[in-house]
Structure formats: C-alpha cells, structure tokens
Design an enzyme around this catalytic site. Sequence first.
Site, PDB file in Angstrom:
ATOM      1  N   LYS A 291       0.845  -1.194   0.000  1.00 53.46           N
ATOM      2  CA  LYS A 291       0.000   0.000   0.000  1.00 53.46           C
ATOM      3  C   LYS A 291       0.878   1.241   0.000  1.00 53.46           C
ATOM      4  O   LYS A 291       1.863   1.318   0.738  1.00 53.46           O
ATOM      5  CB  LYS A 291      -0.879  -0.001   1.262  1.00 53.46           C
ATOM      6  CG  LYS A 291      -1.958   1.048   1.266  1.00 53.46           C
ATOM      7  CD  LYS A 291      -3.188   0.526   0.565  1.00 53.46           C
ATOM      8  CE  LYS A 291      -4.215   1.616   0.353  1.00 53.46           C
ATOM      9  NZ  LYS A 291      -3.818   2.644  -0.619  1.00 53.46           N
TER      10      LYS A 291
ATOM     11  N   LYS B 119       4.881   2.507   8.468  1.00 52.21           N
ATOM     12  CA  LYS B 119       3.661   3.235   8.826  1.00 52.21           C
ATOM     13  C   LYS B 119       2.473   2.284   8.925  1.00 52.21           C
ATOM     14  O   LYS B 119       1.658   2.391   9.848  1.00 52.21           O
ATOM     15  CB  LYS B 119       3.382   4.330   7.791  1.00 52.21           C
ATOM     16  CG  LYS B 119       2.245   5.254   8.171  1.00 52.21           C
ATOM     17  CD  LYS B 119       2.124   6.419   7.196  1.00 52.21           C
ATOM     18  CE  LYS B 119       3.322   7.318   7.253  1.00 52.21           C
ATOM     19  NZ  LYS B 119       3.155   8.535   6.418  1.00 52.21           N
TER      20      LYS B 119
ATOM     21  N   LYS C 167       5.277   2.605  -3.024  1.00 51.64           N
ATOM     22  CA  LYS C 167       5.201   3.995  -3.463  1.00 51.64           C
ATOM     23  C   LYS C 167       5.394   4.012  -4.972  1.00 51.64           C
ATOM     24  O   LYS C 167       6.022   3.116  -5.541  1.00 51.64           O
ATOM     25  CB  LYS C 167       6.292   4.845  -2.783  1.00 51.64           C
ATOM     26  CG  LYS C 167       5.916   6.296  -2.609  1.00 51.64           C
ATOM     27  CD  LYS C 167       4.864   6.471  -1.531  1.00 51.64           C
ATOM     28  CE  LYS C 167       4.579   7.935  -1.236  1.00 51.64           C
ATOM     29  NZ  LYS C 167       3.611   8.086  -0.135  1.00 51.64           N
TER      30      LYS C 167
ATOM     31  N   THR D  25      -6.386  12.021   6.767  1.00 51.50           N
ATOM     32  CA  THR D  25      -5.045  12.287   7.302  1.00 51.50           C
ATOM     33  C   THR D  25      -5.067  13.466   8.264  1.00 51.50           C
ATOM     34  O   THR D  25      -4.475  13.417   9.348  1.00 51.50           O
ATOM     35  CB  THR D  25      -4.044  12.544   6.162  1.00 51.50           C
ATOM     36  OG1 THR D  25      -4.089  11.446   5.236  1.00 51.50           O
ATOM     37  CG2 THR D  25      -2.634  12.667   6.708  1.00 51.50           C
TER      38      THR D  25
ATOM     39  N   ASN E  35      -4.485  19.838   1.782  1.00 50.70           N
ATOM     40  CA  ASN E  35      -5.484  18.910   2.309  1.00 50.70           C
ATOM     41  C   ASN E  35      -5.232  18.579   3.780  1.00 50.70           C
ATOM     42  O   ASN E  35      -6.122  18.727   4.622  1.00 50.70           O
ATOM     43  CB  ASN E  35      -5.494  17.621   1.487  1.00 50.70           C
ATOM     44  CG  ASN E  35      -6.429  16.567   2.048  1.00 50.70           C
ATOM     45  OD1 ASN E  35      -6.056  15.790   2.931  1.00 50.70           O
ATOM     46  ND2 ASN E  35      -7.644  16.534   1.566  1.00 50.70           N
TER      47      ASN E  35
ATOM     48  N   SER F  73      -7.689   4.256   4.073  1.00 52.78           N
ATOM     49  CA  SER F  73      -7.524   3.529   2.818  1.00 52.78           C
ATOM     50  C   SER F  73      -7.782   2.035   3.028  1.00 52.78           C
ATOM     51  O   SER F  73      -8.397   1.369   2.188  1.00 52.78           O
ATOM     52  CB  SER F  73      -6.117   3.738   2.260  1.00 52.78           C
ATOM     53  OG  SER F  73      -5.988   4.999   1.656  1.00 52.78           O
TER      54      SER F  73
END
Length: 410
Positions: A5, A29, A41, A129, A170, A304
């Site tokens: 992810k 994470k 990524k 987030t 954001n 997510s």
Amino acid sequence: MSPSKGGIRYAESVTREEVEALACLMTLKCAVVEVPYGGAKGGVAINRGDYSPAEVERITRRFTTELHRRHLIGPDVDVPAPDFGTTAGDMAHIKDTYMQLEGQSVFGAACVTGKPVGQGGIRGREEATGLGVYFGIREFLSNKAVAAGAGLPTPWSVAASTFAIQGLGNVGYWAAHFIAKNGGRVTAVGERDGTVLDAAGVDVEALKAHLVAHKSVAGFTNGDSPSLVLVADPAAVLAADVDVLIPAALEGAITSANAHVVRAKVVAEAANGPVTAAADDVLTARGITVLPDLVLNAGGVLVSYFEVSKALAGLRFGRLTQRAEEAAMENLLSTLQNHGITITDRDRRRLVIGADERAHVYSGLEDGMCAACGETVKVAAEKGISLRIAAYYTAVSRVANALGSRGLWP
C-alpha cells in the site's frame, strides 16, 4: 505475502531513490497502525501543471497499464492511493483502467483507494489524514508525562491551546478545521507566498476560501480583524509563539539552519519528514517535543484500509445497522417515557442517530490513532527513548515478528 500500500506522486523532482525510501517508510507506517499491508510507493516525473486534464488522464491510464502488465497493481498485489500531485480523479482513472484490463472484476474497485465516493470510494477519506493528525495530537498531549515534558499544563486540552499550521493543503486544512471545531485557536498559518498571523485566531474556513479564490494570502482580512498581520515571508510561521506547530507541507521544512527559530513547545509532524535528523537533534536539545510523522499522519493509510475492506465486501459501512440502531434507541426512549421520564425533542434528535459510513470511518480512525499513540508513549517510557524512536521500534518489531512467526517456505 500481504499486498502492499502506498501513494502515487506526480512531481518533476521524483526519483527512484525517493520512491524506494518512501516505500520503506510505508511498510513501517502500516505496521505502526496495524494495517496488514506492506509498503509501496510510485511516482511519475512530471509537473501536472504543464499538461491539460486530458493529457494527465492519458498519462495516468498509461502508467496504470504498465503497472498491470508487470503485475504490480491489484487488490492482492499493490493498492495505490493519492499522494503529492495526484487527485481523487486520477484514482478514478486508475480504477477504470484496471477494470477494463481485468474484464470488470467484481473486486476491481479495491485496486486503488482515495477514489470519489461515486467510484467506490469511502466517506471520510478526504479528511482522513488531517483528522488523524488532530486525533494524534490530542492523544499524545492528553498523556500527562508527554504534556509535562513539553512544558504544557496538565491536564492538557485542545481548547486551551494555540496552534500554527505550515501549509493549508489537504492535510493542513483538515487538521486546522478539526482543531478549530474542537475549540483550539489557530493563530498562524503559513502558505507559499506569506504567513497569516492573528493572536485572536485565524478563521481557517475563510482563509481556505480566500486561497482557493485568489491563490494567495494577499488581501485576506480575517473578517477585518484589527490584530491581523500579513507577513511576506512564508517561513515566518515557524517562529510563531504557539503551543503546537504543525508542519503540514513538504519534507525538510525544519532544518538545522532554522530549527533555532522555532518557539512552539511541540512540533507535530503532519507532513512526511518535515523535520530533518539534524533539526530533530536541535529541537530535542532545546526541550521541544516532536510528535513523529510515522504515527501522526498515518490516518490516510488507515482509512484507505477501510476503503479496500468496503470494496472487497461490496457493502457500504452502516448500511445493515444504521436504521436498526436508530430503531433500538427509539424503543429505549419510548420505554423510558412510559416509565415517566421526560425526553425532550432535542434529546430525541440527538440520541436517535444510527452510525452512517462516515461515523464508522471516524470511529475506526480514532481507535487506530489512539492505539498507535498509546503504544508509542508506552514504549518510549519503557525503553527511555524518544517518541520517534519508539514509533520505529514498534513498527520494526511488528514487521520482524510477522516475518519470524510465518517461517520460511520451502
């Protein structure tokens, strides 16, 4: 092996080395918030501003096609998400391309997260987030030892504190939104062309609307506040005299060259790597507490994970329970009324509410962030180490334990 992810970023500066490093961080994470994925990524070295929307769509679809050809995307392989320079619309194009290539797989919507709700996304993902940052700050500083170590009063509260935000994108906007909603006072906001300072409090919603309309802090009046000060230097936010400084822009914002100007008691890392290693040493030596990004901005990957779960189940959270919860509460209130207890209309409206999808997401996000913060504080106290090292210790231990308990095959 679990699927991986991580986000896909569009930036001219992106490199293979950067992507590899960020993928490693995503592994940790996910581990620190107990999301059962490895890290990943992706990046495309473009400035999307140089391309039309139609051209960006074609680039996105081509990138997805190349990932698919190499078996590098899918619910059981790798599940991308938005990152710097990418949007929910890009994620919709990734999903559509994948489903075309997979023959309209029933689980195709789980191939990517951060999609619009109408394309299989989940309510609450946009603010996840930033809301996670709010939950993390609240949870860390509600611990008396952490608050006292930072020189803050105990018990600590959001409503009695001041905040500075660097970057009202954001993450920064939603963190500021929930801080203000819960009584906190945002007195400084730094953007790319200047810093807004107001000891009486910056109207975050008004500033965000102004930035959307004018692309600049210039001309912002903060409701004609007499205490408003506009400074042309965007870095001035770092020197704001506040309880909590939240760097929510790009990495490397606080370095050994400017760490000495920070006046906040706490630096809460909302961005990825906003404090360099050398700056971290300077802040620590000055007695400034750093809340680590590894935990603090993990809300996005948590939600997510919820979005993937929703797609695999094919069912919106709350759909089977919301009305039943409302009916059960209505029956309870009616029973209380039958026994002579007065229930006002206001109380009834407040209590007869079943949890919808957003409520489920917020609850799960809060639970995950609280658990991660609590474990980090516990490990830091037990080992006599910083919160940052404790977060890494927890994450690496979980990865090592998972690999060790699985064993080797063949």
